[in-house]
Design a protein around this motif. Structure first.
Motif, PDB file in Angstrom:
ATOM      1  N   LEU A  32       0.797  -1.225   0.000  1.00  0.00           N
ATOM      2  CA  LEU A  32       0.000   0.000   0.000  1.00  0.00           C
ATOM      3  C   LEU A  32       0.831   1.277   0.000  1.00  0.00           C
ATOM      4  O   LEU A  32       0.281   2.377   0.045  1.00  0.00           O
ATOM      5  N   ILE A 209      -0.496  -3.884  -5.164  1.00  0.00           N
ATOM      6  CA  ILE A 209      -1.731  -4.321  -4.521  1.00  0.00           C
ATOM      7  C   ILE A 209      -1.803  -5.848  -4.369  1.00  0.00           C
ATOM      8  O   ILE A 209      -2.366  -6.346  -3.387  1.00  0.00           O
ATOM      9  N   ALA A 212      -0.294  -6.535  -1.100  1.00  0.00           N
ATOM     10  CA  ALA A 212      -1.201  -6.127  -0.022  1.00  0.00           C
ATOM     11  C   ALA A 212      -2.306  -7.159   0.183  1.00  0.00           C
ATOM     12  O   ALA A 212      -2.679  -7.477   1.317  1.00  0.00           O
ATOM     13  N   THR A 271      -8.835  -1.908  -2.019  1.00  0.00           N
ATOM     14  CA  THR A 271      -8.190  -1.572  -0.748  1.00  0.00           C
ATOM     15  C   THR A 271      -9.208  -1.403   0.374  1.00  0.00           C
ATOM     16  O   THR A 271      -8.948  -1.774   1.526  1.00  0.00           O
ATOM     17  N   ASN A 275      -9.275  -3.682   3.755  1.00  0.00           N
ATOM     18  CA  ASN A 275      -9.310  -3.092   5.093  1.00  0.00           C
ATOM     19  C   ASN A 275     -10.608  -3.427   5.816  1.00  0.00           C
ATOM     20  O   ASN A 275     -10.634  -3.497   7.056  1.00  0.00           O
TER      21      ASN A 275
END
Length: 413
Positions: A32, A209, A212, A271, A275
């Motif tokens: 990120l 990404i 991530a 994202t 999260n």
């Protein structure tokens, strides 16, 4: 003896899973943020687990759980100052707790939790903090602040006496890290280019990404140890329902964040989805052993919305959190702690007020502690890299290395 062995093996497996979470945090933070700071992110995460275990062995464990590591070494009045019990020599460090696990397994399991609190700060301050300043803050925070807060509940302190409940650390781990992260990003300021002259927030995309995403799946797997191990035994019924509520909350958090962000921003933001999963995990952590599967889904759904609005609020306050750590660990940590008084077997108005009081007391202590520590570091060593160094990347200036050397140096990109 057979029961002790079974329980102890389960606790050691969970310890390994929590250790594995540090790889997840590393990949999430690297993915990120920008390529020019990848080495710096990895260095911080490697430092945290190494320094965290050593400092927790030297002092932190005995601040949090009175034992015999430090019996007679540090004067009792030091512990009295913070309302802690002084270490007592018991003649045998290899004792078992109610046939659950040994003293040494307890130390290692809890040491992994301690390092997690500092890892949360790492992502929030990424791409502009001086490495030396971050390392000093992490050591102090892990060694003193985290164990003192943990002792108030898990060490049998005054919050435990009040009836405050936090099964695996929505507040005692995640919010402790989240409060530290909030104060740190306030004192540091935003990354160059994050907020334009018009005051608008400008996205600074992460460079990988897929990394991530891998990090989030590793963290989800690690949470089997984080929450499953917090049962403190291999009890089939308790471990099973704890893992079920943990997984359902994670899934609901991801779906909720994806839907809310899609409605709000008219795009499918991966994202936010990622999260949201983490927010669901943090949210269920305080009461994973108390909730029904349906309760867990509701907690996760709310946590997903908290993520979207939390990230938006951080931007509106002109604070810069590259990985969304404050929304995930602080906002969802608070929500999960309060949810103990709303859902599950301990729900009730009195319990809600107790949870709220615990959140407030711990928040005040962490904010004041972090502010004092970081302000002293800022006045002496400085917190932030110079503008030229930040622009060119921390990897080049603090490490002399490049994460992807075969693709050329950072100065060529």
């Amino acid at each position: 003896m057979e029961l002790l062995t079974t329980n102890n093996v389960w606790m050691m497996v969970c310890t390994a899973l929590v250790f594995f979470m540090h790889l997840g945090f590393s990949l999430l933070e690297v993915g990120l943020t920008r390529q020019k700071n990848a080495i710096n992110i990895l260095f911080k995460n490697v430092f945290i687990i190494c320094a965290g275990l050593l400092t927790y062995a030297i002092l932190g464990f005995n601040l949090m759980y009175p034992g015999s590591f430090l019996a007679g070494v540090i004067p009792d009045y030091f512990f009295d100052l913070f309302g802690l019990s002084a270490p007592v020599a018991d003649g045998s460090l290899d004792l078992a707790y109610n046939e659950g696990y040994t003293y040494w397994t307890d130390f290692l399991f809890q040491g992994m939790f301690a390092a997690t609190a500092a890892t949360i700060v790492s992502g929030a301050v990424a791409e502009r903090i001086k490495l030396g300043s971050f390392m000093l803050f992490s050591v102090i925070y892990i060694t003193i602040v985290y164990p003192i807060v943990g002792s108030w509940k898990w060490g049998g302190g005054f919050l435990d006496g009040l009836g405050f409940y936090d099964f695996a650390g929505s507040t005692l781990v995640h919010s402790v890290g989240g409060w530290g992260a909030l104060i740190a990003i306030y004192l540091l300021g935003a990354r160059l280019g994050k907020f334009g002259k018009d005051g608008q927030s400008h996205a600074i995309p992460g460079h990988n990404i897929p990394l991530a995403t891998a990090g989030v799946f590793i963290l989800w797997l690690g949470w089997f140890g984080f929450n499953g191990g917090s049962v403190l035994s291999a009890d089939p019924s308790l471990t099973s329902i704890t893992l079920v509520t943990t997984c359902l909350a994670a899934a609901a958090g991801g779906i909720s964040a994806f839907l809310v962000s899609t409605i709000a921003y008219k795009n499918y933001d991966l994202t936010m989805f990622l999260n949201g999963i983490l927010g669901g995990l943090v949210g269920i952590t305080a009461g994973a052993d108390l909730m029904s599967p349906f309760d867990a889904v509701l907690i996760g759904l709310v946590a997903g919305g908290v993520i979207v609005f939390g990230v938006s609020l951080i931007d509106k306050l002109k604070l810069d959190d590259p990985v969304g750590a404050v929304a995930v660990h602080l906002a969802c940590g608070i929500w999960g702690t309060l949810a103990v008084g709303i859902f599950g077997s301990m729900a009730g108005f009195d319990q809600f007020l107790t949870q709220l009081a615990g959140v407030g007391i711990i928040g005040a202590f962490c904010c004041i502690s972090a502010f004092v520590i970081l302000s002293i570091i800022k006045a002496t060593m400085g917190l932030r890299m110079e503008e030229k160094e930040e622009t060119e990347g921390l990897d080049a200036h603090e490490h002399g290395m490049d994460a992807y050397a075969e693709f050329g140096t950072v100065h060529e990109r």
